[in-house]
Design a protein around this motif. Structure first.
Motif, mmCIF file in Angstrom:
data_model
loop_
_atom_site.group_PDB
_atom_site.id
_atom_site.type_symbol
_atom_site.label_atom_id
_atom_site.label_comp_id
_atom_site.label_asym_id
_atom_site.label_seq_id
_atom_site.Cartn_x
_atom_site.Cartn_y
_atom_site.Cartn_z
ATOM 1 N N GLY A 199 -16.890 27.764 33.140
ATOM 2 C CA GLY A 199 -15.471 28.031 32.990
ATOM 3 C C GLY A 199 -15.081 28.703 31.693
ATOM 4 N N ARG A 200 -15.954 28.705 30.704
ATOM 5 C CA ARG A 200 -15.657 29.429 29.473
ATOM 6 C C ARG A 200 -15.686 30.937 29.734
ATOM 7 N N ARG B 48 -16.740 35.734 32.721
ATOM 8 C CA ARG B 48 -16.530 34.323 33.010
ATOM 9 C C ARG B 48 -17.881 33.634 33.157
ATOM 10 N N ARG C 29 -2.520 34.477 21.614
ATOM 11 C CA ARG C 29 -3.749 33.697 21.399
ATOM 12 C C ARG C 29 -4.682 34.414 20.415
ATOM 13 N N GLN D 50 -14.356 31.790 24.488
ATOM 14 C CA GLN D 50 -13.077 31.145 24.748
ATOM 15 C C GLN D 50 -13.310 29.897 25.592
ATOM 16 N N ASP D 51 -12.861 28.772 25.090
ATOM 17 C CA ASP D 51 -12.936 27.496 25.808
ATOM 18 C C ASP D 51 -11.523 26.932 25.844
ATOM 19 N N GLY D 52 -10.824 27.155 26.948
ATOM 20 C CA GLY D 52 -9.405 26.830 26.983
ATOM 21 C C GLY D 52 -8.641 27.752 26.055
ATOM 22 N N ASP D 53 -7.917 27.172 25.112
ATOM 23 C CA ASP D 53 -7.176 27.981 24.140
ATOM 24 C C ASP D 53 -7.965 28.224 22.863
ATOM 25 N N ARG D 54 -9.158 27.650 22.757
ATOM 26 C CA ARG D 54 -9.936 27.761 21.521
ATOM 27 C C ARG D 54 -10.857 28.967 21.583
#
Length: 393
Positions: free
Chosen positions: A65-66, A61, A38, A98-102
């Motif tokens: 959730g980010r 965290r 990633r 980080q937001d999910g995979d981004r």
């Protein structure tokens, strides 16, 4: 004929005396391929002003959730098709979300800088969320930065708004300069929540020795009140005191960045094995029954050996990322760096961008046991063109 009692015997062999019937594989830490990929993809695809590599590597965290990733020295900007950097921007610290995979570099109000008139720069420590804000410790250092001549000068607390991550304030903590050849206590190297307390870990450097050793200090604050420094209580070695001058230098050598983890019914302080040799790639865990220790070498384990040292690179600052673990493992990271090529031209970090990025490791809980020693590391492959002739300046 294979009878029921034979099946029972096989089952007993597998469950009760595993290893007597077939070799048992000892658990071992392994590279976290998903996390490493990633960050490799993000770094290689960096545009102007975007993260392409850094050290430091601490994470928090966020309530939505980010994950907020704080870094210290950071390269910004594109990576060339051959894997090198050219014209790369460089800042003393950075923030990536980080937001999910981004992964998104936060440009506004970063890097965080010392107050006007205060010398030096900030490198990232540990952080957490309290009172609806993101709070991050920063360590202030000063020096030319050449040949590792920098020295710790002080500690600051930075506050960011949520969810927007706008920098709201930077406040230096009061520090009494210690005895000669000692740094201030660099609080906020690691944080750990346990019960009604947040434990705040720091270190003090000894500058009068060539290996410049660092020794552990521990404080704790009522949970949710880390920014209220007068509420802290300091480990004196025999108890807790509200007087910061009574904080004890504990007999536990640490690196400048380390992490804490809950491991079963106990606790582990994870650090690169302190050594004057930056080529020592051993990551160790001091094991204890309390977040305050005692953390002793006799109760430690070598949980991983970084393979990068076999290529002449050096590693430092192992940190734990609890938001990434679970399922019987924790995730830790460490930093990788290089020196100049022959002391004559651009750093190797510019020639091969993939070097100067964090490495993530998945560590099974089974290795956190006294006396465990990770197997030897395999070397890493040096990229093509690495040893090209360096033009003289």
């Amino acid at each position: 004929m294979f009878r029921a009692r034979d099946a029972a015997r096989v089952l007993a062999c597998a469950t009760l005396v595993l290893g007597a019937c077939s070799p048992a594989k000892d658990p071992a830490a392994v590279s976290d391929a998903a996390m490493n990929s990633r960050w490799t993809r993000a770094g290689d695809a960096a545009g102007p002003g975007q993260w392409s590599g850094a050290d430091g590597t601490s994470s928090v965290r966020l309530p939505d959730g980010r994950v907020a990733w704080f870094f210290s020295d950071t390269y910004l900007g594109p990576v060339n098709p051959d894997g090198s950097r050219s014209g790369a921007g460089f800042v003393r610290n950075s923030l990536v979300v980080q937001d999910g995979d981004r992964l998104t570099t936060v440009p506004a109000d970063t890097p965080v800088r010392p107050p006007l008139g205060t010398p030096g720069w900030y490198w990232a420590g540990a952080g957490h969320v309290e009172g609806g804000k993101l709070v991050e410790f920063y360590h202030r250092l000063n020096g030319s930065g050449a040949d590792f001549d920098f020295t710790e000068q002080g500690v600051a607390l930075a506050t960011f708004s949520l969810p927007g991550l706008r920098l709201e304030s930077v406040r230096e903590l009061p520090q009494a300069w210690p005895a000669p050849a000692r740094t201030p206590v660099m609080w906020g190297a690691a944080l750990f929540d346990e019960g009604s307390w947040t434990y705040v870990y720091g270190y003090r450097g000894h500058l009068d020795r060539l290996d410049r050793p660092k020794w552990l200090y521990v404080a704790r604050a009522p949970r949710g009140h880390v920014t209220d420094v007068p509420s802290w209580r300091y480990d004196t070695g025999t108890g807790w005191s509200a007087d910061p001058s009574r904080a004890a230098e504990l007999p536990t050598p640490v690196d400048s960045g380390f992490g804490m983890a809950r491991v079963g019914d106990g606790y582990a302080l994870v650090t690169r094995r302190p050594s004057a040799d930056l080529g020592d790639g051993a990551m160790i865990a001091y094991l204890a029954g309390s977040p305050a220790g005692p953390f002793r070498e006799a109760d430690s384990a070598v949980i991983y050996r970084a393979p990068e040292v076999s290529s002449g690179w050096f590693v430092y600052q192992a940190r734990v990322h609890p938001e990434l673990g679970g399922h019987g493992r924790i995730v830790m990271s460490y930093n990788v760096n290089t020196t100049l090529v022959d002391g004559q031209c651009v750093p190797q970090n510019l020639r091969q961008a993939s070097v100067y990025r964090p490495r993530f490791v998945s560590v099974p809980l089974g290795v956190f046991r006294r006396g465990y020693a990770a197997p030897p590391a395999r070397g890493v492959t040096v990229g093509p063109g690495w040893f090209r002739t360096c033009p003289r300046l």
